[in-house]
Scaffold this motif. Sequence first.
Motif, PDB file in Angstrom:
ATOM      1  N   ILE A   1       0.750  -1.033  -0.457  1.00 20.16           N
ATOM      2  CA  ILE A   1      -0.326   0.400  -0.278  1.00 20.16           C
ATOM      3  C   ILE A   1       1.193   1.193   0.178  1.00 20.16           C
ATOM      4  N   SER A   2       2.029   1.050   0.486  1.00 18.89           N
ATOM      5  CA  SER A   2       2.836   2.349   0.493  1.00 18.89           C
ATOM      6  C   SER A   2       3.168   2.590  -0.540  1.00 18.89           C
ATOM      7  N   ALA A   3       3.814   2.007  -1.325  1.00 15.92           N
ATOM      8  CA  ALA A   3       4.679   1.805  -2.478  1.00 15.92           C
ATOM      9  C   ALA A   3       3.331   2.583  -3.406  1.00 15.92           C
ATOM     10  N   LEU A   4       2.670   1.415  -3.364  1.00 14.39           N
ATOM     11  CA  LEU A   4       1.360   2.330  -5.042  1.00 14.39           C
ATOM     12  C   LEU A   4       0.911   3.567  -4.268  1.00 14.39           C
ATOM     13  N   ILE A   5       0.887   4.191  -2.770  1.00 13.64           N
ATOM     14  CA  ILE A   5       0.718   5.545  -2.853  1.00 13.64           C
ATOM     15  C   ILE A   5       1.795   6.504  -3.513  1.00 13.64           C
ATOM     16  N   GLY A   6       3.143   6.373  -2.006  1.00 10.44           N
ATOM     17  CA  GLY A   6       4.328   6.651  -3.029  1.00 10.44           C
ATOM     18  C   GLY A   6       4.591   7.126  -4.195  1.00 10.44           C
ATOM     19  N   THR A   7       4.188   5.976  -4.800  1.00  7.78           N
ATOM     20  CA  THR A   7       4.704   5.746  -6.575  1.00  7.78           C
ATOM     21  C   THR A   7       3.628   6.644  -6.994  1.00  7.78           C
ATOM     22  N   ILE A   8       2.412   6.847  -6.475  1.00  9.59           N
ATOM     23  CA  ILE A   8       1.470   7.547  -7.740  1.00  9.59           C
ATOM     24  C   ILE A   8       1.528   9.151  -7.626  1.00  9.59           C
ATOM     25  N   LEU A   9       2.048  10.131  -6.132  1.00 10.01           N
ATOM     26  CA  LEU A   9       1.922  10.882  -5.435  1.00 10.01           C
ATOM     27  C   LEU A   9       3.501  11.510  -6.132  1.00 10.01           C
ATOM     28  N   GLY A  10       4.801  10.579  -5.858  1.00  7.03           N
ATOM     29  CA  GLY A  10       5.400  10.872  -6.078  1.00  7.03           C
ATOM     30  C   GLY A  10       5.892  11.183  -7.745  1.00  7.03           C
ATOM     31  N   ALA A  11       5.122  10.540  -8.224  1.00  2.79           N
ATOM     32  CA  ALA A  11       5.036  10.296  -9.778  1.00  2.79           C
ATOM     33  C   ALA A  11       4.888  11.884 -10.375  1.00  2.79           C
ATOM     34  N   ILE A  12       3.848  11.801  -9.536  1.00  5.09           N
ATOM     35  CA  ILE A  12       2.995  13.563 -10.141  1.00  5.09           C
ATOM     36  C   ILE A  12       3.819  14.622  -9.294  1.00  5.09           C
ATOM     37  N   ALA A  13       4.204  14.442  -8.536  1.00  2.00           N
ATOM     38  CA  ALA A  13       5.343  15.568  -7.779  1.00  2.00           C
ATOM     39  C   ALA A  13       6.516  15.600  -8.272  1.00  2.00           C
TER      40      ALA A  13
ATOM     41  N   LEU B   1      -2.533   0.940   8.829  1.00  8.33           N
ATOM     42  CA  LEU B   1      -3.138   2.075   8.425  1.00  8.33           C
ATOM     43  C   LEU B   1      -2.285   2.621   8.624  1.00  8.33           C
ATOM     44  N   ALA B   2      -1.656   2.776  10.688  1.00 12.30           N
ATOM     45  CA  ALA B   2      -0.780   3.274  11.558  1.00 12.30           C
ATOM     46  C   ALA B   2       0.430   3.321  10.610  1.00 12.30           C
ATOM     47  N   LEU B   3       0.900   1.958  10.386  1.00 11.16           N
ATOM     48  CA  LEU B   3       2.120   1.630   9.405  1.00 11.16           C
ATOM     49  C   LEU B   3       2.501   2.611   8.510  1.00 11.16           C
ATOM     50  N   THR B   4       1.173   2.259   8.156  1.00  6.79           N
ATOM     51  CA  THR B   4       1.110   2.908   6.149  1.00  6.79           C
ATOM     52  C   THR B   4       1.290   4.607   6.048  1.00  6.79           C
ATOM     53  N   PHE B   5       0.371   4.993   7.270  1.00  6.67           N
ATOM     54  CA  PHE B   5       0.542   6.998   7.082  1.00  6.67           C
ATOM     55  C   PHE B   5       1.697   7.797   7.176  1.00  6.67           C
ATOM     56  N   LYS B   6       2.755   6.432   7.999  1.00 11.49           N
ATOM     57  CA  LYS B   6       4.348   7.434   7.330  1.00 11.49           C
ATOM     58  C   LYS B   6       5.050   6.938   6.234  1.00 11.49           C
ATOM     59  N   SER B   7       4.828   5.445   5.986  1.00 15.85           N
ATOM     60  CA  SER B   7       5.951   4.390   5.613  1.00 15.85           C
ATOM     61  C   SER B   7       5.373   5.368   4.263  1.00 15.85           C
ATOM     62  N   TRP B   8       4.669   5.432   3.102  1.00 17.89           N
ATOM     63  CA  TRP B   8       4.706   6.387   2.363  1.00 17.89           C
ATOM     64  C   TRP B   8       5.629   6.713   1.843  1.00 17.89           C
TER      65      TRP B   8
END
Length: 310
Positions: free
Chosen positions: A117-129, A172-179
Amino acid sequence: MTIKNGIVPTDYYNLLYKKPNLITNILSILGKFKKHPTAFVGMLIIIAYILMAIFAPFISPYNIKYSDLSERLMPPVWNGGTWSHPLGTDQIGRDLLTQIIYGSRISIMIGFLTVLISALIGTILGAIAGYYKGTIDTILSRFADFLLSFPFLIFAVGVMAVLGPGFWNLILALTFKSWVEFFRLVRGEVLEEKNKEYVEAAQALGRSSSAIIISEILPNIFQSIFVLSTLRIGYMIIMEASLSYLGLGVPPDIPTWGSLINSGRNYIFDAYWISTLPGIALVILVLSINLFGEGLRDILDPRLKVEGSE
């Protein structure tokens, strides 16, 4: 892009860039593992743990709910115990081997799901940014910096204190920061890739920004994302065990390595195996994941340096 020397943009694009063949890459990677025996051993141990977690009901000697107070605090077989409980029993007569086998399910599942989940969120937001930059990049980058200012465990404890124990609450608690680690990696990679010729060629062909990100840039930075994901799984397993040790993980009736370690802390001198053996199982898995990740990093991208931010 203009036509030059009789080469139209489509031909120029094809000359510049040929997408990687997935099957060929996988076979090539497996062949390179011969030069990294520790990584190969780590991979085999990881596979063994995963199989143990999947087939836990079939290989565990007892039912997960089994307990017998008449057999409480039995030592492991090398300390004079019996083969009916090869790793001994805990303070309420539960078979420790059964608890360790079932505990692997939670640790491995939470580690993999959190990183996925973290990789998915971080990849999407990082690619957009990284691709669009501007205001959205500034906002996301400052929010990521804000999250990084908190130590991971303290932040997760605070979130779990609000949400309460639970499987999905823990994720959720771990994903909230690990992305954030994935966001920073992908943003930097996209910033570098977007200025290369194959991206300019794709833009000249009239391809949309989303198509360029998904079809052109991400396949070229997937290796870095995969390596980081592998290395973060071990860290997430340790975080899950830490929160479970503190009583902030999954409910107490579900066995986890962290809760097993915690349950034996009052018996550390009389029945060391209750805390020690789950801890050893945790160390072996995390060490194997790190060895595999390090080997994978050397194979896929020797330049990639994953530095802890906590």
